[in-house]
Design a protein around this motif. Structure first.
Motif, PDB file in Angstrom:
ATOM      1  N   THR A 148      48.952 -32.959 106.524  1.00 47.76           N
ATOM      2  CA  THR A 148      49.797 -33.601 105.551  1.00 47.76           C
ATOM      3  C   THR A 148      48.963 -33.778 104.278  1.00 47.76           C
ATOM      4  OG1 THR A 148      50.999 -35.083 107.347  1.00 47.76           O
ATOM      5  CG2 THR A 148      50.611 -36.048 105.060  1.00 47.76           C
ATOM      6  N   LEU A 149      49.597 -33.327 102.986  1.00 49.80           N
ATOM      7  CA  LEU A 149      49.117 -33.263 101.829  1.00 49.80           C
ATOM      8  C   LEU A 149      49.721 -34.593 100.953  1.00 49.80           C
ATOM      9  CD1 LEU A 149      49.079 -29.390 101.438  1.00 49.80           C
ATOM     10  CD2 LEU A 149      47.226 -30.870 102.106  1.00 49.80           C
ATOM     11  N   MET A 150      48.998 -35.473 101.018  1.00 45.26           N
ATOM     12  CA  MET A 150      49.500 -36.793 100.355  1.00 45.26           C
ATOM     13  C   MET A 150      49.199 -36.924  98.794  1.00 45.26           C
ATOM     14  SD  MET A 150      49.378 -40.442 102.125  1.00 45.26           S
ATOM     15  CE  MET A 150      47.520 -40.505 102.088  1.00 45.26           C
ATOM     16  N   GLY A 151      50.016 -36.796  98.032  1.00 51.71           N
ATOM     17  CA  GLY A 151      49.628 -36.841  96.595  1.00 51.71           C
ATOM     18  C   GLY A 151      48.510 -35.996  96.395  1.00 51.71           C
ATOM     19  N   SER A 152      48.307 -34.875  96.890  1.00 49.50           N
ATOM     20  CA  SER A 152      47.373 -33.880  96.985  1.00 49.50           C
ATOM     21  C   SER A 152      47.248 -33.018  95.563  1.00 49.50           C
ATOM     22  CB  SER A 152      47.387 -32.879  98.021  1.00 49.50           C
ATOM     23  OG  SER A 152      46.485 -31.915  98.038  1.00 49.50           O
ATOM     24  N   ILE A 153      45.895 -32.553  95.251  1.00 48.93           N
ATOM     25  CA  ILE A 153      45.734 -31.635  94.243  1.00 48.93           C
ATOM     26  C   ILE A 153      46.427 -30.487  94.765  1.00 48.93           C
ATOM     27  CG2 ILE A 153      43.631 -32.860  93.303  1.00 48.93           C
ATOM     28  CD1 ILE A 153      42.207 -30.687  94.927  1.00 48.93           C
ATOM     29  N   GLY A 154      46.547 -29.663  94.011  1.00 49.18           N
ATOM     30  CA  GLY A 154      47.315 -28.421  94.021  1.00 49.18           C
ATOM     31  C   GLY A 154      46.885 -27.245  93.127  1.00 49.18           C
ATOM     32  N   GLU A 155      47.289 -26.500  92.601  1.00 46.36           N
ATOM     33  CA  GLU A 155      47.234 -25.209  91.850  1.00 46.36           C
ATOM     34  C   GLU A 155      46.359 -25.645  90.651  1.00 46.36           C
ATOM     35  OE1 GLU A 155      50.061 -21.934  91.782  1.00 46.36           O
ATOM     36  OE2 GLU A 155      51.293 -23.323  93.084  1.00 46.36           O
ATOM     37  N   GLN A 156      45.741 -24.784  89.963  1.00 45.29           N
ATOM     38  CA  GLN A 156      44.905 -25.212  88.710  1.00 45.29           C
ATOM     39  C   GLN A 156      45.822 -25.402  87.554  1.00 45.29           C
ATOM     40  OE1 GLN A 156      41.357 -25.027  88.111  1.00 45.29           O
ATOM     41  NE2 GLN A 156      42.274 -26.192  86.390  1.00 45.29           N
ATOM     42  N   ARG A 157      47.141 -24.799  87.481  1.00 41.68           N
ATOM     43  CA  ARG A 157      47.978 -25.273  86.348  1.00 41.68           C
ATOM     44  C   ARG A 157      48.345 -26.535  86.285  1.00 41.68           C
ATOM     45  NH1 ARG A 157      53.623 -23.381  88.132  1.00 41.68           N
ATOM     46  NH2 ARG A 157      53.328 -23.022  90.397  1.00 41.68           N
ATOM     47  N   PHE A 158      48.253 -27.419  87.527  1.00 42.82           N
ATOM     48  CA  PHE A 158      48.652 -28.588  87.409  1.00 42.82           C
ATOM     49  C   PHE A 158      47.337 -29.741  87.346  1.00 42.82           C
ATOM     50  CE2 PHE A 158      51.943 -26.402  90.266  1.00 42.82           C
ATOM     51  CZ  PHE A 158      53.105 -26.687  89.209  1.00 42.82           C
ATOM     52  N   GLU A 159      46.294 -29.089  87.098  1.00 44.91           N
ATOM     53  CA  GLU A 159      45.215 -29.967  87.080  1.00 44.91           C
ATOM     54  C   GLU A 159      45.113 -30.335  85.373  1.00 44.91           C
ATOM     55  OE1 GLU A 159      40.499 -30.228  87.701  1.00 44.91           O
ATOM     56  OE2 GLU A 159      41.226 -28.411  87.706  1.00 44.91           O
ATOM     57  N   GLY A 160      45.088 -31.965  85.189  1.00 45.35           N
ATOM     58  CA  GLY A 160      44.934 -32.291  83.857  1.00 45.35           C
ATOM     59  C   GLY A 160      45.734 -31.112  82.726  1.00 45.35           C
ATOM     60  N   SER A 161      44.791 -30.619  81.675  1.00 46.21           N
ATOM     61  CA  SER A 161      45.347 -29.704  81.081  1.00 46.21           C
ATOM     62  C   SER A 161      45.728 -28.304  81.453  1.00 46.21           C
ATOM     63  CB  SER A 161      44.218 -29.445  79.934  1.00 46.21           C
ATOM     64  OG  SER A 161      43.101 -28.531  80.463  1.00 46.21           O
ATOM     65  N   GLY A 223      51.121 -19.250 109.105  1.00 44.35           N
ATOM     66  CA  GLY A 223      52.263 -20.210 109.940  1.00 44.35           C
ATOM     67  C   GLY A 223      51.763 -21.520 109.623  1.00 44.35           C
ATOM     68  N   VAL A 224      50.798 -21.904 108.827  1.00 40.24           N
ATOM     69  CA  VAL A 224      50.197 -23.142 109.020  1.00 40.24           C
ATOM     70  C   VAL A 224      51.376 -24.258 108.081  1.00 40.24           C
ATOM     71  CG1 VAL A 224      48.617 -24.935 107.768  1.00 40.24           C
ATOM     72  CG2 VAL A 224      47.791 -22.803 108.930  1.00 40.24           C
ATOM     73  N   GLY A 225      52.151 -23.409 107.273  1.00 45.58           N
ATOM     74  CA  GLY A 225      53.049 -24.125 106.556  1.00 45.58           C
ATOM     75  C   GLY A 225      54.186 -24.851 107.288  1.00 45.58           C
ATOM     76  N   GLU A 226      54.495 -24.223 108.650  1.00 42.34           N
ATOM     77  CA  GLU A 226      55.566 -24.947 109.312  1.00 42.34           C
ATOM     78  C   GLU A 226      55.123 -26.212 110.011  1.00 42.34           C
ATOM     79  OE1 GLU A 226      55.981 -21.641 112.171  1.00 42.34           O
ATOM     80  OE2 GLU A 226      56.790 -20.264 110.621  1.00 42.34           O
ATOM     81  N   ARG A 227      53.827 -26.660 110.018  1.00 41.75           N
ATOM     82  CA  ARG A 227      53.272 -27.948 110.555  1.00 41.75           C
ATOM     83  C   ARG A 227      52.628 -28.604 109.327  1.00 41.75           C
ATOM     84  NH1 ARG A 227      49.612 -23.943 112.678  1.00 41.75           N
ATOM     85  NH2 ARG A 227      47.149 -24.637 112.404  1.00 41.75           N
ATOM     86  N   THR A 228      53.150 -28.403 108.227  1.00 41.56           N
ATOM     87  CA  THR A 228      52.552 -29.191 106.774  1.00 41.56           C
ATOM     88  C   THR A 228      53.647 -30.035 106.342  1.00 41.56           C
ATOM     89  OG1 THR A 228      51.000 -27.253 106.362  1.00 41.56           O
ATOM     90  CG2 THR A 228      51.740 -28.736 104.701  1.00 41.56           C
ATOM     91  N   LEU A 229      53.073 -31.264 106.186  1.00 44.63           N
ATOM     92  CA  LEU A 229      54.170 -32.238 105.428  1.00 44.63           C
ATOM     93  C   LEU A 229      53.448 -32.512 103.969  1.00 44.63           C
ATOM     94  CD1 LEU A 229      56.114 -34.576 104.977  1.00 44.63           C
ATOM     95  CD2 LEU A 229      54.624 -36.141 106.239  1.00 44.63           C
ATOM     96  N   VAL A 230      54.221 -32.047 102.931  1.00 44.99           N
ATOM     97  CA  VAL A 230      53.939 -32.515 101.496  1.00 44.99           C
ATOM     98  C   VAL A 230      54.495 -33.793 101.257  1.00 44.99           C
ATOM     99  CG1 VAL A 230      53.864 -31.722  99.173  1.00 44.99           C
ATOM    100  CG2 VAL A 230      53.678 -29.914 100.932  1.00 44.99           C
ATOM    101  N   LEU A 231      54.021 -34.879 101.163  1.00 42.39           N
ATOM    102  CA  LEU A 231      54.251 -36.143 100.815  1.00 42.39           C
ATOM    103  C   LEU A 231      53.862 -36.515  99.497  1.00 42.39           C
ATOM    104  CD1 LEU A 231      55.420 -38.772 101.747  1.00 42.39           C
ATOM    105  CD2 LEU A 231      53.288 -39.341 102.813  1.00 42.39           C
ATOM    106  N   HIS A 232      54.669 -36.941  98.478  1.00 38.79           N
ATOM    107  CA  HIS A 232      54.399 -37.159  97.107  1.00 38.79           C
ATOM    108  C   HIS A 232      55.122 -38.247  96.691  1.00 38.79           C
ATOM    109  CE1 HIS A 232      51.582 -35.122  94.220  1.00 38.79           C
ATOM    110  NE2 HIS A 232      52.286 -35.505  93.445  1.00 38.79           N
ATOM    111  N   GLY A 233      54.516 -38.680  95.407  1.00 36.83           N
ATOM    112  CA  GLY A 233      55.187 -39.917  94.792  1.00 36.83           C
ATOM    113  C   GLY A 233      55.813 -39.255  93.513  1.00 36.83           C
ATOM    114  N   ALA A 234      57.252 -39.718  93.507  1.00 37.11           N
ATOM    115  CA  ALA A 234      57.930 -39.264  92.294  1.00 37.11           C
ATOM    116  C   ALA A 234      57.484 -39.295  90.803  1.00 37.11           C
ATOM    117  CB  ALA A 234      59.322 -39.393  92.404  1.00 37.11           C
TER     118      ALA A 234
END
Length: 292
Positions: A148-161, A223-234
């Motif tokens: 479960t990736l909860m409010g998780s950091i992601g790709e570089q293009r989404f980090e701050g600047s 195949g890890v995506g099949e058991r992954t939950l991306v949980l985030h706040g809009a």
């Protein structure tokens, strides 16, 4: 003038002595296999039944295991044994190690789980802890029952600047302002020790979010995506919702749940978070994209 300087230096010395005496040995800890003998502390909430599935909660940066004080009991009430470590550089774990990066954190957590006899666990990574969770799933996929990736950091293009170099200049400035400046003040421990103040900066500065795009591709291919939950706040103000949507798109078969919430799900939406994670782990979520 000299009297003022002497009094200042004496107060500064006393401040450092008092600051250095604040660290208390943790009740539960293990020495992890990270190459420099570091100790990882952890909190545990027992399940109501024996042989319950294990859920591992990884905090953000800054943070510590106590961040899950509301969420963990809600998960144990749903039948899980919950383990939440203080990542290296945080809480009651060793505060200064050679490598504070998210990948090193993932390896340290794997070592902790091995030593306490947990062969398989549902892993929840919040904020920067999501990066450690991803690397744990990459390096030891057999140990991760679900991710479960909860409010998780992601790709570089989404980090701050969005620019790696700009972000890392910010961290260097942070070392001076947050780490160095208080060392010149006789704060008598009120501002914490140097290593306590800069652990989160080391975590960010020694991590490279440029690697996450490729990491997500590799997890998807395995195949890890099949058991992954991306949980985030809009309404997440620290990690934009677009980052979660991009992770979901890269992780084939993953489930995306977008809550009407901010970044601080373990504090402000603990009940909803526990419910969503539990339903996902039990296989009760039928749609790959939902908004709650």
């Amino acid at each position: 003038m000299w009297i003022v300087i002497i009094v200042y230096l004496a107060a500064l010395a006393a401040s450092h002595v008092l600051s250095g005496s604040r660290h208390v040995s943790p009740a539960r800890s293990v020495r992890v296999a990270n190459g420099d003998g570091a100790t990882m502390a952890y909190s545990e909430w027992a399940a109501p039944v024996a042989d319950a599935p294990v859920m591992v909660l990884l905090h953000g940066s800054p943070g510590e295991s106590g961040n899950f004080a509301k969420l963990a009991p809600l998960l144990t009430a749903r039948g899980y044994r919950v383990i939440a470590p203080d990542l290296l550089g945080f809480g009651k774990s060793t505060l200064r190690v050679a490598d504070h990066s998210i990948r090193a954190q993932g390896r340290a957590v794997a070592s902790l789980l091995e030593q306490i006899g947990v062969n398989k666990a549902h892993v929840v990574g919040w904020s920067n802890g999501g990066g450690a969770a991803m690397w744990l799933a990459h390096d030891q996929p057999e140990r991760v029952a679900s991710l479960t990736l909860m409010g998780s950091i992601g790709e570089q293009r989404f980090e701050g600047s969005g620019n790696y170099y700009v972000e890392h200049v910010k961290y260097r400035v942070g070392f001076v302002l947050i780490g160095g400046v208080p060392e010149l003040l006789p704060h008598f421990g009120a501002l914490g020790r140097f290593d306590e103040r800069v652990g989160w900066l080391r975590n960010f500065a020694q991590s490279d979010q440029r690697e996450i795009a490729g990491l997500l591709d590799e997890l998807s291919q395995r195949g890890v995506g099949e058991r992954t939950l991306v949980l985030h706040g809009a309404g997440d103000v620290l990690v934009r919702a677009e980052s979660a949507e991009a992770m979901h798109a890269k992780l084939a078969g993953s489930t995306l749940v977008m809550l009407d919430a901010n970044h601080f799900l373990p504090f402000q939406q603990a009940e909803t978070t526990a419910d969503v994670v539990d339903r996902f782990v039990r296989g009760e979520m039928t749609e790959q994209v939902t908004r709650e």
